[in-house]
Motif scaffolding. Structure first.
Motif: not given
Lengths: 447, 447
Positions: B218-219, B223-224, B241-242, B244-245, B248-250
């Motif tokens: 994704x990064x 991608x969406x 993508x939402x 995936x954000x 990433x934080x996790x």
């Protein structure tokens, strides 16, 4: 398609450039850029110029700044003109920010007055602001338009826009009135009016808001794009989710750097020169080194205790490290919780109470294990073993409470909580643990 | 629209529920969920049931697990049925993973055989795998379809799908043949065939791939959505993508935890009980505490040196801390660079060479400052000041090289580089710096 490296090298060796080009254009632009970066500049430039123009522009936008500079130096004005015209606006701004003055001049000469005005406006947004992140390529609708008119409009301009999945509805003064997703447009009836299907509760940021504010909104609401307005509430651009992912990584990297006692920097490690890296590290090391003088002072004050029982000195590293590690654990969790919004200022009491209870458990377990180990295994004198273990329990407890408290206090005082991490906590805890150690030692041993 | 808290409280006080409902439905579902979480359960439940059904389902999906449990316990079977039918598939899977067995049974009773089979399949994907992240709500096209047929198909099913911005083209065996973005569909002519406009170079992940692999894609490509295929290359779902954000934080949080010597955990700090938190912290603290025994052993071996010059002991904390901090700086940058892909294994040589040169600069500056400070300000004996400062230079140099080297070595040995962070580096560097200290001290002082 990812590249087959061996096949690629063979083609390169045999100078089969036509086939190489065929292979390359099957790939994603970012992968092409990576491949071209790794081969010699002459061949790379030749292959780059063989690419179809639209792909070439995309590939160009993915090159690092120094590569872009090399390429601009080698291509014709006409080729440069094409790239400047076709680059997404935000990529162009990034390019201008990185290029030396003569290149910037060359690029600006290739743009018209309106563009130059806009470029200058964008170059003036503070770094790390929402304005510096946004692009002007968005779809702008009017509320009187019908769904069919809107879709026709999108069809006409569509593919040149960075995103058309969220369309923005503005009035004649460019004030933001609402938004409508392409999804909604596609599933609505052709003759419906935009004002009847648009969502009027638009969440937006201002050009001067911090990029972190924007990132938080993306995370919270799962947006694909976020509108950016100026002081007069006029729509000036949008931020897209792919750029926000880079911001999230960058903000996290800055937290990591601060937490390891370094000045934050956006440059990539391998691309930063050693003097810059050294400068970012020395300041905090120096501050912490000088602070550690207190610890030395404490030891000197209790020199007589140490003199009589030098064995005590041998437990100092273990006590200091365990205290530092205990405190770092707590501060790391709290700093991260604050950064993600899981912990808020009003939770201060809850955090301290939690850390206090955890510290009792952790302190007692470590203290007991340590006592058994040094008394039974290392055959240390009972009183000394007791001194060391009691100090350990108290140190762990104090460290955890301080580690939990300081980041929250920092946040309350509008200081970045990330500073209250391992290195600083360790320095504070070192001094405290030594004071406790010598206090307990004097009480128990002097009996 | 964000809530006006005072207005809300007043409405709540006066029991003006109709107006409250009006206010709430203007808000974003996640904001409604947050508001309802903060008020008493009876009122919250009442307001929740007053919401329009589609909003209620969205709001429900944003509640934390314990709130969802409370609500399921209070609502009728019919209401539960509605929620289960309308929840996005990935939210439903999340719900089932959190609920106790009796609630799961209740939910499964409300679904048909096909759904139950699918649910069971999804519940079996390993945690943190691509499969556990995906949703089945995607748009599936065939390559024989025209653009108009596709758009009509989307219009028919559209708004119930989590994302319709990327449509996937599959053959009769559900094998992935290509993708076409809604953007492309909207700007293409109505009678064009999907196979002529679709992109055949599809990047995808497998259901059992790690979620980090998906996040990296994704990064990299912006991608969406990303398609997920099973072992037979059949399309089984997509990741958006939402989601995936959040990944990433996790993943970053886990890195932070490991780097502060804790076992990683996905639970939020405030929602984790103290015994779990204590358990996550004790293991590493214990390991590091026992390792610090070596340091104690070194001090004991040089007890005679200390005995003759107790002053030497007072510089131990400063030397150890500075060494630890220097090493942490280097290891943090390298760990982060490895995580972001900025540093690769083949860069090992470059990293070490860079750290070595930086360490000379940093070491000499700190050493000089320290010498001036303790010799001139603290009036420490020349030989001792020299011993301390020379040790400092060597310690900083060794710490930086070790800090740069260990994370790369770990990665090479397929160990998580995040473990090679501050706490472990500190323990290693402590021992080394003491050895150097006493070695230099014996050489210089015994003259």
């Amino acid at each position: 398609m990812k590249i087959d490296e061996r096949r690629f090298e063979k083609l390169l060796e045999n100078k089969e450039y036509i086939q190489l080009r065929e292979d390359l254009i099957q790939m994603n632009a970012i992968d092409i850029a990576e491949v071209l970066e790794e081969i010699d500049i002459t061949t790379a430039l030749m292959l780059f110029r063989m690419l179809p123009k639209d792909i070439a522009v995309d590939v160009f936008s993915y090159f690092p700044a120094d590569k872009q500079k090399e390429i601009i130096a080698c291509i014709t004005d006409k080729e440069l003109q094409y790239i400047v015209d076709e680059l997404n606006f935000d990529d162009m701004i990034d390019l201008l920010e990185e290029m030396p003055a003569n290149v910037v001049k060359k690029i600006l000469l290739n743009s018209n007055y309106e563009e130059r005005k806009l470029i200058n406006q964008f170059l003036n947004y503070p770094p790390d602001s929402a304005g510096s992140l946004m692009t002007i390529e968005y779809v702008d609708l009017k509320k009187e338009m019908t769904v069919k008119e809107s879709l026709d409009h999108i069809k006409e301009i569509g593919l040149t826009k960075e995103t058309i999945y969220t369309c923005y509805v503005t009035d004649s003064n460019r004030k933001l009135e609402g938004l409508v997703s392409l999804r909604k447009l596609v599933v609505s009836e052709e003759n419906e009016k935009i004002e009847d299907i648009m969502n009027e509760e638009v969440i937006f940021v201002n050009t001067h808001d911090d990029q972190e504010t924007a990132a938080d909104l993306f995370k919270r609401y799962g947006f694909l794009a976020l509108p950016v307005v100026d002081k007069e509430n006029r729509l000036t651009g949008i931020i897209t989710v792919d750029d926000i992912m880079a911001v999230i990584d960058q903000e996290t990297t800055e937290d990591f750097q601060k937490m390891a006692a370094m000045s934050p920097s956006e440059e990539k490690y391998l691309e930063t020169n050693i003097f810059t890296l050294a400068k970012h590290r020395i300041i905090w090391l120096m501050v912490l080194m000088v602070s550690a003088t207190f610890t030395g002072g404490i030891i000197r004050r209790y020199e007589s205790v140490l003199q009589s029982t030098v064995l005590l000195a041998s437990f100092i590293p273990m006590l200091m490290d365990t205290g530092g590690n205990s405190g770092s654990q707590s501060s790391t969790l709290v700093i991260r919780g604050l950064a993600l919004g899981d912990i808020r200022l009003k939770d201060a009491g809850k955090v301290i109470w939690k850390e206090f209870r955890i510290s009792i458990i952790v302190g007692l377990v470590l203290g007991a294990v340590n006592f058994l180990r040094i008394y039974y295994l290392e055959k240390v004198d009972f009183k000394i073993a007791l001194t060391v273990s009691m100090t350990l329990v108290v140190t762990v407890m104090i460290s955890k409470v301080i580690g939990g408290l300081l980041p929250i206090l920092a946040k309350k005082m509008k200081i970045d909580p990330a500073i209250m991490a391992g290195p600083l906590i360790t320095t504070i805890v070192d001094a405290l643990s030594l004071l406790i150690y010598f206090y307990i030692a004097s009480s128990i041993l002097v009996l």
